[in-house]
Write an enzyme that holds these catalytic residues in place. Structure first.
Site, mmCIF file in Angstrom:
data_model
loop_
_atom_site.group_PDB
_atom_site.id
_atom_site.type_symbol
_atom_site.label_atom_id
_atom_site.label_comp_id
_atom_site.label_asym_id
_atom_site.label_seq_id
_atom_site.Cartn_x
_atom_site.Cartn_y
_atom_site.Cartn_z
ATOM 1 C CE LYS A 1 -0.320 -0.223 5.144
ATOM 2 N NZ LYS A 1 -1.224 -0.216 6.377
ATOM 3 C CE1 TYR B 1 9.115 32.536 -1.562
ATOM 4 C CE2 TYR B 1 9.688 30.123 -1.185
ATOM 5 C CZ TYR B 1 9.270 31.040 -1.973
ATOM 6 O OH TYR B 1 9.110 31.169 -3.358
ATOM 7 C CG MET C 1 6.628 22.938 -4.719
ATOM 8 S SD MET C 1 5.367 23.362 -5.541
ATOM 9 C CE MET C 1 4.208 24.346 -4.472
ATOM 10 N NE ARG D 1 -6.475 1.204 11.532
ATOM 11 C CZ ARG D 1 -5.350 0.763 11.303
ATOM 12 N NH1 ARG D 1 -4.608 1.854 11.014
ATOM 13 N NH2 ARG D 1 -4.992 -0.468 10.913
#
Length: 386
Positions: free
Chosen positions: A36, A261, A309, A133
């Site tokens: 997965k 930034y 990014m 869950r």
């Protein structure tokens, strides 16, 4: 052509890790390999191709993940470990997937669909023994499974549960197992048949005695990592993935200059910095800003400023010979995934599964390139051919 950023996936390490896991198992134990989350970021298709002859089942989290394997000629049984919706039933049947039966209502809908189409299909039933869950609550599980067993057109192939804390020898893990055993023993006494029982994930395989039943579900350990630091003393694994990038620019900062930034880094002296071609768009978390390191030209270099990014800056003042195009280890032999996890407050699972689709995967066998896969380039090629 050189990649800007890429992940090297060593398939020999993958198989060697599986062999080490098998040393903890009884000879006839079935193995469900968890692929997965794109095989924990390693590429589910290629990993599944490589594991197919060594394991018995694959485990995915969604119907779409299962369909991807089927469309790439993976024919081993595939269990969808997470609950699915009734709208998914048609696709589950069409692509020969095995559903997680998590409620009596879902079992009824699945049985009804199979009956309508003249089919008999295997299912696995999840018992919630304390994870709280998904699955049928253990207090109701015996009666519910007994009801499900009477439904036509479905076969209970397996019954399973999931540990909340298998990494430690806690009383709760023992309590979960006892709850599971009481239910499954009663079902056997009632003559309710099922092929497999499975409970053990990676941590439980090496840390919990006598809970492998006749099937286990290794995940993170196949990829060479541990669910908890304490397990390193019990099994020696080798990471399968190495993440690399390149330097794209080298420049000089004067004292007082700021970087990136929010100007979170300010040079306290004249410095040399290198900008690398990786950022949070590739899966290198912004949480690593001003905190982590990379390895370039034989030396570690501090990450400075906010991770962008697409780009991340390093302090390379102490590295004399550095230039654009130089290879940088983001994590691998020198910088470990666990180290980055500890710095960022994440877990190793998050870092691995977070490696984005624009990062090409280069698969190695016998220290040679076996296959290359670039999801973004493939998508662009498809568009250009349309």
């Amino acid at each position: 052509m050189k990649n800007r950023t890429w992940a090297e996936i060593n398939l020999d390490h993958l198989i060697n890790n599986l062999k080490k896991i098998k040393q903890f198992l009884k000879e006839d134990t079935l193995i469900l390999a968890a692929v997965k989350g794109n095989a924990y970021g390693h590429d589910s298709v290629v990993v599944s191709e490589e594991l197919s002859e060594h394991i018995d089942y694959f485990g995915v989290a969604s119907v779409d993940e299962g369909i991807e394997l089927r469309k790439n000629s993976i024919y081993k049984p595939i269990l969808v470990l997470s609950p699915t919706l009734t709208d998914d039933i048609e696709r589950i049947i069409h692509y020969d997937l095995i559903p997680n039966i998590h409620t009596v209502g879902y079992a009824g809908a699945f049985s009804q669909y199979c009956n309508k189409h003249g089919l008999i299909r295997p299912v696995h039933i999840e018992i919630d023994t304390g994870m709280n869950r998904t699955g049928i609550d253990y207090r109701e599980a015996f009666d519910c499974i007994k009801e499900i067993s009477s439904m036509s057109n479905i076969t209970i192939e397996g019954i399973f549960s999931h540990f909340a804390e298998a990494e430690k020898d806690t009383g709760f893990a023992i309590e979960q197992k006892q709850r599971f055993d009481i239910i499954t023993d009663r079902l056997k006494e009632e003559g309710i048949d099922f092929r497999s029982l499975h409970f053990a994930n990676s941590a439980a395989i090496v840390n919990q005695d006598n809970i492998d039943y006749n099937m286990v579900r290794p995940g993170i350990m196949i990829y060479g990592h541990y669910a908890d630091e304490s397990l390193k003393d019990k099994i020696d694994l080798t990471p399968v993935m190495t993440l690399k990038t390149r330097v794209c620019q080298v420049k000089i900062l004067e004292k007082g200059d700021t970087v990136s930034y929010k100007r979170s880094f300010r040079a306290d002296r004249r410095m040399k910095i290198a900008t690398t071609l990786i950022g949070y768009g590739d899966g290198y978390s912004r949480l690593l800003s001003n905190r982590s390191q990379m390895y370039v030209n034989g030396k570690k270099a501090n990450v400075i400023g906010k991770v962008c990014m697409d780009l991340t800056m390093l302090d390379v003042s102490h590295i004399e010979d550095i230039k654009p195009g130089d290879e940088v280890e983001v994590f691998g032999e020198t910088i470990s995934v666990d180290e980055l996890a500890g710095i960022s407050g994440m877990i190793n699972y998050e870092i691995l599964t977070g490696i984005g689709p624009r990062v090409p995967r280069i698969f190695l066998k016998n220290n040679k390139i076996y296959k290359m896969k670039n999801i973004m380039a493939n998508a662009n090629n498809r568009r250009n051919n349309e």
